[in-house]
Each structure stands twice: as structure tokens, then as C-alpha cells.
Write an enzyme that holds these catalytic residues in place. Structure first.
Site, PDB file in Angstrom:
ATOM      1  N   CYS A  84      -0.432   4.177   2.251  1.00 33.34           N
ATOM      2  CA  CYS A  84      -0.645   4.155   3.896  1.00 33.34           C
ATOM      3  C   CYS A  84      -0.247   2.848   4.319  1.00 33.34           C
ATOM      4  O   CYS A  84       1.072   2.152   4.289  1.00 33.34           O
ATOM      5  CB  CYS A  84      -2.018   4.734   4.233  1.00 33.34           C
ATOM      6  SG  CYS A  84      -1.862   4.674   5.943  1.00 33.34           S
ATOM      7  N   SER A  85      -1.310   2.049   4.732  1.00 36.91           N
ATOM      8  CA  SER A  85      -0.985   0.760   5.289  1.00 36.91           C
ATOM      9  C   SER A  85      -2.319  -0.208   4.873  1.00 36.91           C
ATOM     10  O   SER A  85      -2.422  -1.240   5.821  1.00 36.91           O
ATOM     11  CB  SER A  85      -0.999   1.028   6.621  1.00 36.91           C
ATOM     12  OG  SER A  85      -1.953   1.567   7.098  1.00 36.91           O
ATOM     13  N   CYS A  86      -3.031   0.038   3.703  1.00 38.73           N
ATOM     14  CA  CYS A  86      -3.950  -1.064   3.533  1.00 38.73           C
ATOM     15  C   CYS A  86      -3.382  -2.492   3.221  1.00 38.73           C
ATOM     16  O   CYS A  86      -2.704  -2.466   2.590  1.00 38.73           O
ATOM     17  CB  CYS A  86      -4.817  -0.429   2.333  1.00 38.73           C
ATOM     18  SG  CYS A  86      -5.796   1.026   2.808  1.00 38.73           S
ATOM     19  N   CYS A 102       0.864  -1.298  -0.015  1.00 40.59           N
ATOM     20  CA  CYS A 102      -0.059  -0.011  -0.082  1.00 40.59           C
ATOM     21  C   CYS A 102       0.883   1.131  -0.049  1.00 40.59           C
ATOM     22  O   CYS A 102       1.561   1.457   1.009  1.00 40.59           O
ATOM     23  CB  CYS A 102      -1.033  -0.019   1.227  1.00 40.59           C
ATOM     24  SG  CYS A 102      -1.962   1.457   1.290  1.00 40.59           S
TER      25      CYS A 102
END
Lengths: 106, 212
Positions: free
Chosen positions: B120-122, B117
Site C-alpha cells: 500500500c503506502s506505509c 511499501c
């Protein structure tokens, strides 16, 4: 051609260092932040895009300095203030009271 | 294989928490307590709901993802459903993807998939639990889409030049899960034994499934 404007969070494809295979067991406070995000979303008090906007709005130096869940709790706070679920005044007073209660120098 | 940096780094086991976490209260930990207490006072959340949400997230992880992969390896009808509509198929395992959709990408002898991602951090957290720190790091997010083979080599994974590498950039709404290539010589293994070969990292695409 000039590179289009990028936000600080928009790092895909940029040069960067070696990937260090770091991980840690999440601390309780981090799990609580995660749980609060899940609950607030399920109850309609927060949406993922609001979280994103508030994380991405952090100044670059803060974004880099803060840990992952520090960014999250700050974005949860911003979202709840923007929505009027909490006021800045009550959050500030509550934080002050907790610091005193826990003996944290401010 | 006890090297904690190796691609075969197996789970579950414990990693030390960060030293700066629960012992001293920093500004943001105080903010967390304050928001939680205010939300409870206002009747928006209850302590029991928070506890249940934490326990639900703790229950998700590598083992759940591995069971889904092993089922796909052994049940062609399930695999077809999983590839066609991951969100719907994982309901068989009690997984509710919520507002997100799950896309399963299949490794073959000709294609290797990995997920990232960049923004971000998906992450497929409803299946795999919370992501490891490196998945959220600047170095992984920046480089996975530009030089995936180099990143994979740093994880100890060498993908042959004639195998195509596909990188899937997750979003808030779209989550990916890699269906690893089933190791050879496993035709007689039960789904349960197959699941033991599947690591979290194999489902992110930075490792292969283990040989039996």
C-alpha cells in the site's frame, strides 16, 4: 510452480512500467480524509488492519480507477458501517442532502 | 538543478494541486463531507480536532527528518540510540510513532538502503509527513523489490555494483527511515548546515545527501 494467489493490491515483484516522479500538494479534502483517519484511529473507532482489509476488498477495476484518498474515504465509510458507528441509510441521506445543498447534479 | 524530475529535486516548494480536487465535488468528496458532518453531529470528532490533526501533519516533513539525520551524524550517542530503537530516540524531537515502530537503516560505503511499501503506502509519516505520489504508485511498489537498481537509475541515482542494495518493505506496524551517508568534506559543518544537505528523497533512499 504456480504463482500463489495474490490480491490485486499485492504487487511487489510484478512487472510494471517506468517510475514517473509524480507528486502533488495534497488538496484540503485529502488532508481532511487523512486527519479523520488519524482521529478515528486514536479514538478507537478504526484500526489500520480494518482500513487495509476494506481497501484490499475493492474490486481491481475500482482500486485502479480510484485515487488514493478516494480509496481511503471509501474504506473509512466501510469500516464505520461495519462497526455500526454510521448506518448506510444515514450516510446515504446525508450525501444526498449535501449534493442538493452544493448544487451537484446527482 | 531545476529539473523537477531530477533526484536532487529539492524541497520545500509548491507543487500544483491536482485539477480535479477542490473545485468540483465528486462522489467521494461528498462522502468525505457527509462522514465528517455525521461524526461531528454525533460528537465523535470536533472541527477543531480535525484542524489540529491537519496542522500537525503539515508540520511534519523533510526538515524534521533532516534534523534527526544531522543529529545522528554529529552525536554518536544519539546515533547509537537511534539505530538501537528508532521509535524511542525520535521522541527527543517530539515525534510520537503511535502504534507503529521506527527502524532506521544506515547507508555505508558498502550498503545502500531504500524503502517501499509493496502492499500500500506505509511510510515514516510521523517523521516525513505524507508520502509523494510516486511512492504509492503501482510502478514503484511493483519494481522496487525486484529491480531496485533499475528503479534507482530512473531517479538518476547510480549505485556502484560493489555496493549492496537493501530494500525494506514497510508494513502497517514497521516503518523505515534511511540514514544517508554523510557527504565527505563536511567535518566542520554544524548540525544545522548538515541538515540542509538532507532531502526527503535521501531518507527514502532514492537519492544521496547533497554535497555542500
Amino acid at each position: 510452480m504456480r504463482e500463489p494467489f495474490r490480491g490485486h493490491h499485492d504487487m511487489g515483484g510484478l512487472p510494471a512500467g517506468r517510475v514517473e516522479k509524480t507528486e502533488h500538494d495534497y488538496a484540503f479534502w485529502e488532508k481532511r480524509v487523512d486527519a479523520m483517519n488519524v482521529l478515528l484511529a486514536s479514538k478507537g473507532h478504526l484500526r489500520v488492519d480494518e482500513m487495509r482489509r476494506n481497501i484490499e476488498a475493492l474490486p481491481p477495476d475500482a482500486y485502479d480507477r480510484m485515487s488514493y484518498y478516494e480509496r481511503w474515504i471509501s474504506a473509512i465509510a466501510a469500516t464505520l458501517l461495519q462497526r455500526g458507528v454510521l448506518t448506510a441509510d444515514e450516510l446515504g441521506r446525508k450525501m444526498e442532502a449535501i449534493a442538493q445543498r452544493e448544487g451537484v447534479p446527482r | 538543478m531545476t529539473d523537477p524530475l531530477s533526484a536532487a529535486h529539492a524541497h520545500p516548494h509548491r507543487h500544483p494541486p491536482r485539477p480535479d480536487t477542490d473545485d468540483t465535488l465528486g462522489h467521494y468528496q461528498i462522502m468525505e463531507i457527509a462522514i465528517r458532518e455525521l461524526l461531528i453531529e454525533k460528537g465523535i470528532v470536533t472541527p477543531a480536532e480535525i484542524q489540529r490533526a491537519i496542522e500537525a501533519m503539515d508540520a511534519r516533513g523533510e526538515a524534521l527528518g533532516a534534523r534527526i539525520v544531522a543529529r545522528a551524524w554529529t552525536d554518536p550517542v544519539f546515533k547509537a540510540r537511534l539505530m538501537a530503537d528508532g521509535t524511542e530516540a525520535v521522541r527527543d524531537f517530539g515525534v510520537d510513532m503511535g502504534t507503529t515502530r521506527l527502524f532506521v537503516v544506515e547507508n555505508t560505503p558498502a550498503v545502500h538502503n531504500m524503502i517501499v511499501c509493496t502492499l500500500c503506502s506505509c511510510y515514516p509519516r510521523m517523521v516525513l509527513g505524507l508520502p509523494p505520489d510516486w511512492y504509492k504508485s503501482r510502478n514503484y511498489r511493483s519494481r522496487a523489490v525486484r529491480e531496485p537498481r533499475g528503479v534507482l537509475r530512473e531517479f538518476g541515482l547510480s549505485v556502484p555494483d560493489d555496493v549492496e542494495v537493501r530494500v525494506h518493505d514497510s508494513t502497517a506496524d514497521m516503518r523505515y527511515l534511511v540514514l544517508p551517508l554523510r557527504p565527505g568534506g563536511t567535518e566542520s559543518l554544524s548540525a544545522e548546515r548538515l541538515a540542509a544537505l538532507v532531502s526527503r528523497d535521501a531518507m527514502i533512499g532514492i537519492a544521496f545527501a547533497r554535497n555542500p
